[in-house]
Design an enzyme around this catalytic site. Sequence first.
Site, PDB file in Angstrom:
ATOM      1  CE  LYS A  14      33.207 -61.355 -54.204  1.00  0.00           C
ATOM      2  NZ  LYS A  14      32.189 -60.275 -54.127  1.00  0.00           N
ATOM      3  NE  ARG A  88      35.522 -59.208 -48.259  1.00  0.00           N
ATOM      4  CZ  ARG A  88      34.652 -60.076 -48.765  1.00  0.00           C
ATOM      5  NH1 ARG A  88      35.021 -61.294 -49.047  1.00  0.00           N
ATOM      6  NH2 ARG A  88      33.411 -59.723 -48.971  1.00  0.00           N
ATOM      7  NE  ARG A 127      23.533 -62.914 -51.984  1.00  0.00           N
ATOM      8  CZ  ARG A 127      24.791 -62.533 -51.839  1.00  0.00           C
ATOM      9  NH1 ARG A 127      25.718 -62.958 -52.663  1.00  0.00           N
ATOM     10  NH2 ARG A 127      25.120 -61.711 -50.872  1.00  0.00           N
ATOM     11  NE  ARG A 161      25.736 -63.478 -47.599  1.00  0.00           N
ATOM     12  CZ  ARG A 161      26.759 -63.139 -48.369  1.00  0.00           C
ATOM     13  NH1 ARG A 161      27.105 -63.918 -49.383  1.00  0.00           N
ATOM     14  NH2 ARG A 161      27.440 -62.044 -48.129  1.00  0.00           N
ATOM     15  NE  ARG A 172      27.957 -57.728 -47.800  1.00  0.00           N
ATOM     16  CZ  ARG A 172      26.938 -58.366 -48.388  1.00  0.00           C
ATOM     17  NH1 ARG A 172      25.698 -58.174 -47.959  1.00  0.00           N
ATOM     18  NH2 ARG A 172      27.160 -59.193 -49.365  1.00  0.00           N
TER      19      ARG A 172
HETATM   20  P1  AP5 Z   1      26.608 -63.378 -56.207  1.00  0.00           P
HETATM   21  O1  AP5 Z   1      27.252 -64.221 -57.252  1.00  0.00           O
HETATM   22  O2  AP5 Z   1      26.059 -64.063 -54.998  1.00  0.00           O
HETATM   23  O3  AP5 Z   1      27.609 -62.170 -55.809  1.00  0.00           O
HETATM   24  P2  AP5 Z   1      28.954 -62.173 -54.977  1.00  0.00           P
HETATM   25  O4  AP5 Z   1      29.935 -61.283 -55.694  1.00  0.00           O
HETATM   26  O5  AP5 Z   1      29.412 -63.564 -54.683  1.00  0.00           O
HETATM   27  O6  AP5 Z   1      28.450 -61.412 -53.692  1.00  0.00           O
HETATM   28  P3  AP5 Z   1      28.645 -61.688 -52.136  1.00  0.00           P
HETATM   29  O7  AP5 Z   1      27.615 -60.851 -51.434  1.00  0.00           O
HETATM   30  O8  AP5 Z   1      28.651 -63.145 -51.834  1.00  0.00           O
HETATM   31  O9  AP5 Z   1      30.036 -61.086 -51.919  1.00  0.00           O
HETATM   32  P4  AP5 Z   1      30.607 -60.608 -50.603  1.00  0.00           P
HETATM   33  O10 AP5 Z   1      32.018 -60.379 -51.042  1.00  0.00           O
HETATM   34  O11 AP5 Z   1      29.945 -59.456 -49.963  1.00  0.00           O
HETATM   35  O12 AP5 Z   1      30.302 -61.796 -49.591  1.00  0.00           O
HETATM   36  P5  AP5 Z   1      31.201 -62.880 -48.889  1.00  0.00           P
HETATM   37  O13 AP5 Z   1      30.373 -64.056 -48.644  1.00  0.00           O
HETATM   38  O14 AP5 Z   1      32.511 -63.046 -49.592  1.00  0.00           O
HETATM   39  O15 AP5 Z   1      25.455 -62.529 -56.924  1.00  0.00           O
HETATM   40  C1  AP5 Z   1      24.594 -61.675 -56.183  1.00  0.00           C
HETATM   41  C2  AP5 Z   1      23.176 -61.692 -56.785  1.00  0.00           C
HETATM   42  O16 AP5 Z   1      23.235 -61.142 -58.118  1.00  0.00           O
HETATM   43  C3  AP5 Z   1      22.594 -63.116 -56.944  1.00  0.00           C
HETATM   44  O17 AP5 Z   1      21.224 -63.086 -56.635  1.00  0.00           O
HETATM   45  C4  AP5 Z   1      22.806 -63.466 -58.431  1.00  0.00           C
HETATM   46  O18 AP5 Z   1      21.787 -64.320 -58.941  1.00  0.00           O
HETATM   47  C5  AP5 Z   1      22.767 -62.095 -59.096  1.00  0.00           C
HETATM   48  N1  AP5 Z   1      23.695 -62.011 -60.248  1.00  0.00           N
HETATM   49  C6  AP5 Z   1      24.976 -62.486 -60.304  1.00  0.00           C
HETATM   50  N2  AP5 Z   1      25.516 -62.214 -61.515  1.00  0.00           N
HETATM   51  C7  AP5 Z   1      24.576 -61.517 -62.215  1.00  0.00           C
HETATM   52  C8  AP5 Z   1      24.543 -60.942 -63.536  1.00  0.00           C
HETATM   53  N3  AP5 Z   1      25.605 -61.011 -64.359  1.00  0.00           N
HETATM   54  N4  AP5 Z   1      23.414 -60.302 -63.925  1.00  0.00           N
HETATM   55  C9  AP5 Z   1      22.323 -60.221 -63.091  1.00  0.00           C
HETATM   56  N5  AP5 Z   1      22.289 -60.760 -61.829  1.00  0.00           N
HETATM   57  C10 AP5 Z   1      23.407 -61.393 -61.411  1.00  0.00           C
HETATM   58  O19 AP5 Z   1      31.536 -62.154 -47.507  1.00  0.00           O
HETATM   59  C11 AP5 Z   1      30.567 -61.932 -46.516  1.00  0.00           C
HETATM   60  C12 AP5 Z   1      31.216 -61.389 -45.253  1.00  0.00           C
HETATM   61  O20 AP5 Z   1      32.178 -62.336 -44.740  1.00  0.00           O
HETATM   62  C13 AP5 Z   1      32.035 -60.088 -45.410  1.00  0.00           C
HETATM   63  O21 AP5 Z   1      31.206 -58.952 -45.335  1.00  0.00           O
HETATM   64  C14 AP5 Z   1      33.000 -60.213 -44.220  1.00  0.00           C
HETATM   65  O22 AP5 Z   1      32.369 -59.893 -43.006  1.00  0.00           O
HETATM   66  C15 AP5 Z   1      33.332 -61.693 -44.203  1.00  0.00           C
HETATM   67  N6  AP5 Z   1      34.493 -62.054 -45.032  1.00  0.00           N
HETATM   68  C16 AP5 Z   1      34.497 -62.894 -46.113  1.00  0.00           C
HETATM   69  N7  AP5 Z   1      35.731 -63.023 -46.631  1.00  0.00           N
HETATM   70  C17 AP5 Z   1      36.543 -62.242 -45.865  1.00  0.00           C
HETATM   71  C18 AP5 Z   1      37.934 -61.933 -45.930  1.00  0.00           C
HETATM   72  N8  AP5 Z   1      38.726 -62.444 -46.868  1.00  0.00           N
HETATM   73  N9  AP5 Z   1      38.433 -61.087 -44.976  1.00  0.00           N
HETATM   74  C19 AP5 Z   1      37.655 -60.579 -44.013  1.00  0.00           C
HETATM   75  N10 AP5 Z   1      36.317 -60.817 -43.905  1.00  0.00           N
HETATM   76  C20 AP5 Z   1      35.761 -61.639 -44.842  1.00  0.00           C
END
Ligand code: AP5
Length: 216
Positions: A14, A88, A127, A161, A172
């Site tokens: 994402k 979410r 990552r 992270r 997660r």
């Molecule tokens: P990346 O693009 O970073 O993946 P992502 O989907 O953004 O993953 P996140 O871990 O950021 O998602 P998340 O939903 O767990 O975290 P968030 O910060 O929202 O890609 C990952 C890796 O893969 C990278 O190294 C990249 O280079 C590689 N890659 C990407 N695309 C690729 C491809 N096509 N092929 C090969 N490699 C590839 O949330 C974190 C925490 O915050 C949650 O756990 C929760 O505690 C809290 N939180 C956030 N939002 C909320 C909400 N709305 N409600 C409640 N709690 C929340």
Amino acid sequence: MVNIILLGPPGAGKGTQAKRLVDGRGMVQLSTGDMLREAKTSGTEMGNRVAEVMAKGQLVTDDIVIGLIEEKITGNSGGGFIFDGFPRTLPQADALGRLMEKTGQSLDAVIEMRVDDAALVARITGRFTCGQCGEVYHDQTRPTKVAGTCDACGSHDLRRRADDNEDALKQRLLEYYKKTSPLIGYYYAKGMLADVDGLAQVDAVGVAIAKVLDKS
Ligand code: AP5
């Protein structure tokens, strides 16, 4: 101008795709994960509570994240908002619908990024990101050209992270399947859902997302 949600489990890509849309189309990324990581460093009681919950891989309460989005949604939307990691839960989705209506905006597409769990462990544990410009890298699949230096902005502030480990990832994923995956049916029923193959190469995923945007 289109407003979209990128929906998918941790590591689906994402953030990577949101960054491309910001650079390529002038869209505005609203990542609740990034906002919460910023709040964590504030040193307030709320910030400390958020840090604990995130490190365990659990979801932060709906009212906190809805409040964060509400603050941003009235700001400049550039080429459109990309909601990344929000909503979410079903209450968050309902709240977003109400906020968009209240501010006279529409939600144009929800893009589900499909991946299988086996790929996610490798993606998450490899990552790292630039602390200055947010560029996303990976030890094996997307290392920086010069070790320790961001390709995009030249910064040496490369970070990992606290929740990018196998234990937190398990939690997660559990949270995703229990609380977030019901949104797939929710938006399908509203006729807004599109899906892309998140396992494809980064560029190919970008092309598939662009097709959805151009149709919306
Ligand atoms: P990346 O693009 O970073 O993946 P992502 O989907 O953004 O993953 P996140 O871990 O950021 O998602 P998340 O939903 O767990 O975290 P968030 O910060 O929202 O890609 C990952 C890796 O893969 C990278 O190294 C990249 O280079 C590689 N890659 C990407 N695309 C690729 C491809 N096509 N092929 C090969 N490699 C590839 O949330 C974190 C925490 O915050 C949650 O756990 C929760 O505690 C809290 N939180 C956030 N939002 C909320 C909400 N709305 N409600 C409640 N709690 C929340």
